[in-house]
Write a protein that holds these residues in place. Structure first.
Motif, PDB file in Angstrom:
ATOM      1  N   GLY A   1       0.808  -1.212   0.000  1.00  0.00           N
ATOM      2  CA  GLY A   1       0.000   0.000   0.000  1.00  0.00           C
ATOM      3  C   GLY A   1       0.843   1.263   0.000  1.00  0.00           C
ATOM      4  N   GLY A   2       0.173   2.381   0.211  1.00  0.00           N
ATOM      5  CA  GLY A   2       0.839   3.672   0.192  1.00  0.00           C
ATOM      6  C   GLY A   2       1.416   4.059   1.543  1.00  0.00           C
ATOM      7  N   ALA A   3       2.110   5.185   1.557  1.00  0.00           N
ATOM      8  CA  ALA A   3       2.795   5.648   2.764  1.00  0.00           C
ATOM      9  C   ALA A   3       1.832   6.364   3.706  1.00  0.00           C
ATOM     10  N   ASP A   4       2.054   6.177   5.008  1.00  0.00           N
ATOM     11  CA  ASP A   4       1.343   6.932   6.035  1.00  0.00           C
ATOM     12  C   ASP A   4       2.072   8.231   6.361  1.00  0.00           C
ATOM     13  N   ILE A   5       3.386   8.223   6.181  1.00  0.00           N
ATOM     14  CA  ILE A   5       4.194   9.395   6.519  1.00  0.00           C
ATOM     15  C   ILE A   5       5.134   9.704   5.358  1.00  0.00           C
ATOM     16  N   LYS A   6       5.212  10.991   4.986  1.00  0.00           N
ATOM     17  CA  LYS A   6       6.135  11.443   3.959  1.00  0.00           C
ATOM     18  C   LYS A   6       7.204  12.301   4.618  1.00  0.00           C
ATOM     19  N   VAL A   7       8.456  12.024   4.283  1.00  0.00           N
ATOM     20  CA  VAL A   7       9.566  12.740   4.910  1.00  0.00           C
ATOM     21  C   VAL A   7      10.463  13.345   3.845  1.00  0.00           C
ATOM     22  N   ASP A   8      11.129  14.437   4.208  1.00  0.00           N
ATOM     23  CA  ASP A   8      12.147  15.046   3.356  1.00  0.00           C
ATOM     24  C   ASP A   8      13.516  14.588   3.831  1.00  0.00           C
ATOM     25  N   GLY A   9      14.414  14.373   2.906  1.00  0.00           N
ATOM     26  CA  GLY A   9      15.773  14.020   3.281  1.00  0.00           C
ATOM     27  C   GLY A   9      15.881  12.594   3.783  1.00  0.00           C
ATOM     28  N   ASN A  10      16.909  12.338   4.589  1.00  0.00           N
ATOM     29  CA  ASN A  10      17.148  10.996   5.110  1.00  0.00           C
ATOM     30  C   ASN A  10      16.099  10.626   6.150  1.00  0.00           C
ATOM     31  N   LEU A  11      15.956   9.328   6.368  1.00  0.00           N
ATOM     32  CA  LEU A  11      14.891   8.816   7.232  1.00  0.00           C
ATOM     33  C   LEU A  11      15.487   8.124   8.452  1.00  0.00           C
ATOM     34  N   THR A  12      15.105   8.600   9.642  1.00  0.00           N
ATOM     35  CA  THR A  12      15.500   7.973  10.895  1.00  0.00           C
ATOM     36  C   THR A  12      14.234   7.523  11.628  1.00  0.00           C
TER      37      THR A  12
END
Length: 356
Positions: free
Chosen positions: A158-169
């Protein structure tokens, strides 16, 4: 925050579906094209790192590449021809870094080949290394899965619940969940109970480093027992570490109850959206001044709760270096409203009672 994900876990672990179903291509345009991956030597790499608690192990990572060149041909509901981007799956084991608790894999962003593959998404996670420690017949029940999407397509989950900019921690708390089921045959599983579903779902278009740290609280075990008879009013019973028993129709443990029991804090204090109702609030203003990229001559601070989460729509009162007073609310990402550079450094910081 992560919203609950309803995707169900299959019998093959975090991948959710038998691997063989996704290693095969069918219906791709053309008959004799070369669909293999051939990453260029200078392909940019995406690194995925997992910091592993000693009771857990990493699962095989499912890596999906997509291609707009090599299409999948199919038929619609009315028999019309349909085309979708092709996909290619590979499977990787995260490798331990020396004698540390870090496990890592590097993935080429550009998959190359005649199909011009690009990295689309990865599915990985952690499970119990030895489920039998919770009983001889206990098997893995899933839980600590992660999906990261690197393009604009949905993942197989499925699709994403959270969208982030840059690297992901990603740093998430988990609790042992021992569950017994009786209908359709007896089963006993050990799962990881977190604030999401079986998978945490992210879109990280610019990420080049993904870091996942599952924090396991082994001393706070929750038990569940499904009904032995399918009957109206029968619900799964949850027994929490404090001995309380709940059967309220929920299908998974109350994560915020577990967090509250472990920390000794009211559950409202653990949610950024309910923090204004916390009976003992402890908000903080991070000291770093962040220059604004959109408004020259201005900057902002970030206000977080005691757990380090940005507080959205939260009241503050600041007194700038020049004596100017700023009484506003934070933005949706916990930032103060833009402040002139002359306000930095601050003289005073206050958090008035929320006017809700």
């Amino acid at each position: 925050m992560v919203k609950p994900t309803n995707t169900l876990k299959g019998k093959t672990g975090v991948l959710g579906l038998p691997i063989v179903l996704y290693t095969l291509f069918f219906g791709l345009s053309g008959c004799r094209q070369d669909y293999s991956l051939s990453p260029p030597a200078d392909s940019e790499k995406i690194t995925v790192t997992v910091k592993l608690p000693k009771e857990l192990k990493t699962e095989t990572m499912w890596v999906m590449y997509r291609s707009a060149t090599c299409k999948r041909i199919g038929s619609g509901a009315s028999g019309q021809r349909t085309e979708r981007d092709g996909y290619h799956s590979v499977y990787k084991q995260l490798e331990r870094q020396g004698q540390s608790d870090l496990y890592q894999v590097e993935l080429p962003k550009d998959g190359g080949g005649a199909c011009r593959w690009h990295l689309a998404n990865v599915t990985f996670g952690v499970v119990y290394a030895d489920p039998s420690r919770y009983g001889e017949s206990v098997i893995d029940g899933g839980g600590g899965g992660v999906v990261v999407i690197f393009d604009y397509n949905n993942s197989p989950h499925g699709g994403a619940d959270i969208k982030v900019d840059g690297n992901l921690t990603i740093k998430e708390d988990y609790y042992p969940w021992v569950k017994e089921a009786f209908l359709g045959g007896y089963r006993k599983r050990i799962s990881l109970a977190g604030k999401g579903g079986y998978y945490l779902m992210y879109q990280a278009l610019q990420a080049r480093h993904v870091y996942f740290e599952p924090i396991l609280h082994s001393d706070f075990i929750v038990y569940s027992e499904q009904p032995k008879e399918k009957k109206e009013g029968n619900h799964t019973t949850f027994t929490y570490p404090d001995g309380s028993v709940v059967a309220d129709g929920q299908s998974k443990p109350d994560f915020w109850k577990l967090q509250s029991l472990r920390t000794g804090r009211a559950r409202e204090c653990l949610s950024v959206w309910q923090y204004q109702k916390c009976p003992d609030r402890r908000p903080q203003l991070l000291p770093e001044w962040q220059p604004s990229s959109e408004k020259p001559g201005f900057g902002y601070y970030i206000i977080v709760d005691e757990w380090g989460n940005e507080l959205p729509v939260y009241d503050y009162r600041l007194v700038g270096a020049n004596g100017q007073i700023f009484r506003e609310r934070t933005t949706a990402d916990g930032h103060t409203q833009p402040l002139p550079n002359s306000a930095h450094p601050l003289r005073e910081v206050e958090f008035p009672v929320q006017s809700w």
